[in-house]
Design a protein around this motif. Sequence first.
Motif, PDB file in Angstrom:
ATOM      1  N   GLY A   1       2.392   5.208  -1.292  1.00 20.71           N
ATOM      2  CA  GLY A   1       0.894   5.121  -1.122  1.00 20.71           C
ATOM      3  C   GLY A   1       0.706   3.584  -1.235  1.00 20.71           C
ATOM      4  O   GLY A   1       1.560   2.949  -2.107  1.00 20.71           O
ATOM      5  N   GLU A   2      -0.372   3.290  -0.905  1.00 21.74           N
ATOM      6  CA  GLU A   2      -0.964   1.808  -1.140  1.00 21.74           C
ATOM      7  C   GLU A   2      -1.178   1.582  -2.809  1.00 21.74           C
ATOM      8  O   GLU A   2      -1.703   2.274  -3.660  1.00 21.74           O
ATOM      9  CB  GLU A   2      -2.236   1.434  -0.308  1.00 21.74           C
ATOM     10  CG  GLU A   2      -2.496   0.076  -0.449  1.00 21.74           C
ATOM     11  CD  GLU A   2      -3.849  -0.027   0.280  1.00 21.74           C
ATOM     12  OE1 GLU A   2      -4.371  -1.336   0.320  1.00 21.74           O
ATOM     13  OE2 GLU A   2      -4.367   0.696   1.000  1.00 21.74           O
TER      14      GLU A   2
ATOM     15  N   THR B   1       8.663  -0.074  -2.930  1.00 20.57           N
ATOM     16  CA  THR B   1       7.545  -0.002  -2.455  1.00 20.57           C
ATOM     17  C   THR B   1       7.589   0.632  -0.877  1.00 20.57           C
ATOM     18  O   THR B   1       8.513  -0.085  -0.008  1.00 20.57           O
ATOM     19  CB  THR B   1       6.893  -1.268  -2.566  1.00 20.57           C
ATOM     20  OG1 THR B   1       7.468  -2.430  -1.745  1.00 20.57           O
ATOM     21  CG2 THR B   1       6.770  -1.700  -4.002  1.00 20.57           C
ATOM     22  N   GLY B   2       6.928   1.240  -0.558  1.00 23.17           N
ATOM     23  CA  GLY B   2       6.636   1.858   0.954  1.00 23.17           C
ATOM     24  C   GLY B   2       5.285   2.595   0.966  1.00 23.17           C
ATOM     25  O   GLY B   2       4.975   3.031   0.124  1.00 23.17           O
ATOM     26  N   GLU B   3       5.359   3.013   2.407  1.00 16.28           N
ATOM     27  CA  GLU B   3       4.218   3.800   2.705  1.00 16.28           C
ATOM     28  C   GLU B   3       4.147   4.983   2.121  1.00 16.28           C
ATOM     29  O   GLU B   3       3.196   5.728   1.838  1.00 16.28           O
ATOM     30  CB  GLU B   3       4.212   3.720   4.092  1.00 16.28           C
ATOM     31  CG  GLU B   3       3.897   2.703   5.084  1.00 16.28           C
ATOM     32  CD  GLU B   3       3.792   2.712   6.527  1.00 16.28           C
ATOM     33  OE1 GLU B   3       3.935   3.977   6.855  1.00 16.28           O
ATOM     34  OE2 GLU B   3       3.539   1.699   7.262  1.00 16.28           O
ATOM     35  N   GLN B   4       5.548   5.564   2.001  1.00 20.47           N
ATOM     36  CA  GLN B   4       5.523   7.048   1.240  1.00 20.47           C
ATOM     37  C   GLN B   4       4.934   7.228  -0.211  1.00 20.47           C
ATOM     38  O   GLN B   4       4.863   8.205  -0.459  1.00 20.47           O
ATOM     39  CB  GLN B   4       7.004   7.744   1.553  1.00 20.47           C
ATOM     40  CG  GLN B   4       8.079   6.564   0.949  1.00 20.47           C
ATOM     41  CD  GLN B   4       8.610   5.518   1.835  1.00 20.47           C
ATOM     42  OE1 GLN B   4       8.039   5.077   2.411  1.00 20.47           O
ATOM     43  NE2 GLN B   4       9.832   5.831   1.827  1.00 20.47           N
TER      44      GLN B   4
END
Length: 849
Positions: free
Chosen positions: A803-804, A798-801
């Motif tokens: 998306g939420e 999971t990560g910002e790249q």
Amino acid sequence: MRVPLSWLREYVDLPATETGRDVQARLVPAGLEVETVEQLGAGLKGPIVVGKVLTVEELTEFKKPIRFCTLDVGDANGTGEPQEVICGARNFAVGDKVVVVLPGAVLAGGFEISARKTYGRTSHGMICSSAELGMGDDGSGGIVVLPPEYEVGTDAIELLQLIDEVLDIAVTPDRGYCLSMRGIARETATAYGLPLRDPALLDVPAPNSYGHRVEIADSVGCDHFTARTVTGLDPEARSPIWLKRRLQKAGMRPISLAVDITNYVMLEIGQPLHAYDRKRVEGAIGVRRAEQGEVLTTLDGVKRVLDAADLVITDDRGPIGLAGVMGGADTEIADGEIAPSPLSSSAAARAARGTTEVVIEAAHFEPISIARTARRHKLASEASRRFERGVDPHAAPAAAQRTVDLLVLLAGGSAEAGVTEVVAPSGPHTITMAADHPDRVAGLAYGRETVVRRLQQVGCDVQGQDELIVTVPSWRPDLREINDLAEEVIRLEGYENLPSTLPRPPAGRGLTERQRLYRRVGRALAGAGYVEVLNYPFIGTAQLDQLGLDADDDRRRTVDLVNPLVDTEPAMRTTLLPGLFGALRRNDGRGSHDLALYESGLVFRPTGEEKVPARLPVDRRPTPEQLASLDAALPRQPRHAAVVLAGAREQAGWWGAGRPADWADAVEAARTVAAEAGAELTVESGQYAPWHPGRCAALYVTVDGERTLVGHAGEVHPRVIKAYGLPERTCAMELELDLVERAGTGPLRAPRISTFPVATQDVALVVAEDVPAAHVERALREGAGELLESLRLFDVFTGEQLGEGRKSLAYALRFRAADRTLTVDEASAARDSAVALAAERTGAVLRGA
């Protein structure tokens, strides 16, 4: 049953050289368990003589009462002078005859007697109690006081029969006739091939109409009742030494002459008896069932509230005894010196003068009724012990006659001519048996003559040639069918002569597939590092509260026990976890911190539809319908498998860092169990006590085409960990093994090893954060088709790249064909098909696409 060898010799002419050990060696092969052979008087050495107390001087200057006595022991001391002895007992007086041990004698245990100075005087010997002589309890509580007729100087060893051997025999419930000298003598005579002098073979007068009136209201509970009356008894008469000593050797305490005689005859013939003071019996003696709530004070002084199923002896006032168990205090035989306590003052005054007229009861009662009454009132007695194992109903007249004869002989009484005998009509029990049936049971050729001879030695009457008609003796109620007769022949011929052969099981039998599964599961978990524990299947409300279960949780519906072993655990378990948590806590508290435990066992889950079954009969086999009603009353009892883990799952060392056990290990244990059953396990997020709500996995399998929840795994809730005192981050798994078995594909097949290379394709799919990985995995498997060999999730990101609310799941797909090497295009096509189906069902997209 304690059997004095000297008493046994009265009925069987044993060789003079036979010892108790020799008799034991003969009786044990015949099926009588002789536990010990007690040597009475072992090491005893005289002179031990009868002495007469001449003087008693009280020595008062000491802390406890001490008496300086002089005794006349005749010429036993070699001088004829009075013997001076120090004694602390106070139950004798001047003129009494006592037992005196002179210097040079040796008592049991190697205690040598010599003259010694004590309390300022010299004691030349001692005055003995029954305990010091090894006689047992004589009820005196002190020194043995002998009847006055014995001459001073008489050898007390011979007089008191101090040297003897006693066989202690453990009688099994089916051999009730051996709870008597008559029964043991019969077995001894058979074992030695000697004739038996049956003590029950007595001349008994015929019943008549002028005996004491007896009325039987329950002929099933009492099918035989004999009453005899003896008058003119000397209330001062005491039991002779020979009678007391036989009772003591047999393990009974002498009480009074009338009671001692009834006990003696019971030990001799096996028929329990009871003697009533005739002056205290009002009207006819009756036998009936008690009325609910009736009250009876028994001989032990206890007031008992009777049950309607109790069989009682009555007179015109009501119950005067619990039939076959214990008599009542209102008609107790009174000793000439001591009045019993439970009487009124007027009755006590009569009792103080002693009983001079007695009515003797010799009856036969139904065994099951007596056994239930004795247990209901927690009142086991020598009489009930015999009745519940079976008493010879035809022995009652002989036992009554023997009692009358002894009362006349020892108490100076006169036997009244009246003889009352009430008998319910019944015939002898006969069994038809092939003459070679014992041969076929034992695998030996005994032959007809041996079979007939052995059955006749038991007491049976045998008629016929190839087919025998066997009439069973009245004292053997345990002989009910042909196999009972075969057992008697085999027993008397010697169990040691039976050939030793191993049974041959039919081909194709053995463990069922379910049993094999249970064993495979245990081996697989053990191979994974788990240690099996076995816990008691009991649980309490406190343990369910510690699990944090809701009030309406099905696991709170328990099967409660009527008589639990422990008050705090009165119910059958509905889950395996409390027992495993307890085992984990105990082992952790004793220094074992890296733990992995498992248990497989039944849990008990009532459905609420169970019905209380009818009480089954105990005198015959229940019918199939009655057995089915028992099964219908049982709760559901599924088999569960469960594990608990704490501490390190992998130890640290030179090979690298270790790691602690976590929720994934508990899930893997569930996969291990499912794999042994050939079932495909689906793992999804769940919430279920006692697991942590964010670290709990729900376990599913497909049963009969339906997706079925079979259990849970994960990390235990912190509140539960605290309540049970468990190590931090404890993990657990529990599933229903029976459902996993139903989901299996049958017997496991060995994997086929392909000679063709594998084609590996990796895919990373981006899905919404709330989409379970199991759903994605299921779609990939279905879309990949038959070429897919295995599928493994190897990364979650999971990560910002992304998306939420998004996550990436990376899978490794292995493709292989059984008959060829796959091309790149075939492997890619299978991968694309899997990704397409996952996109359709879960909204997954390839990462980077």
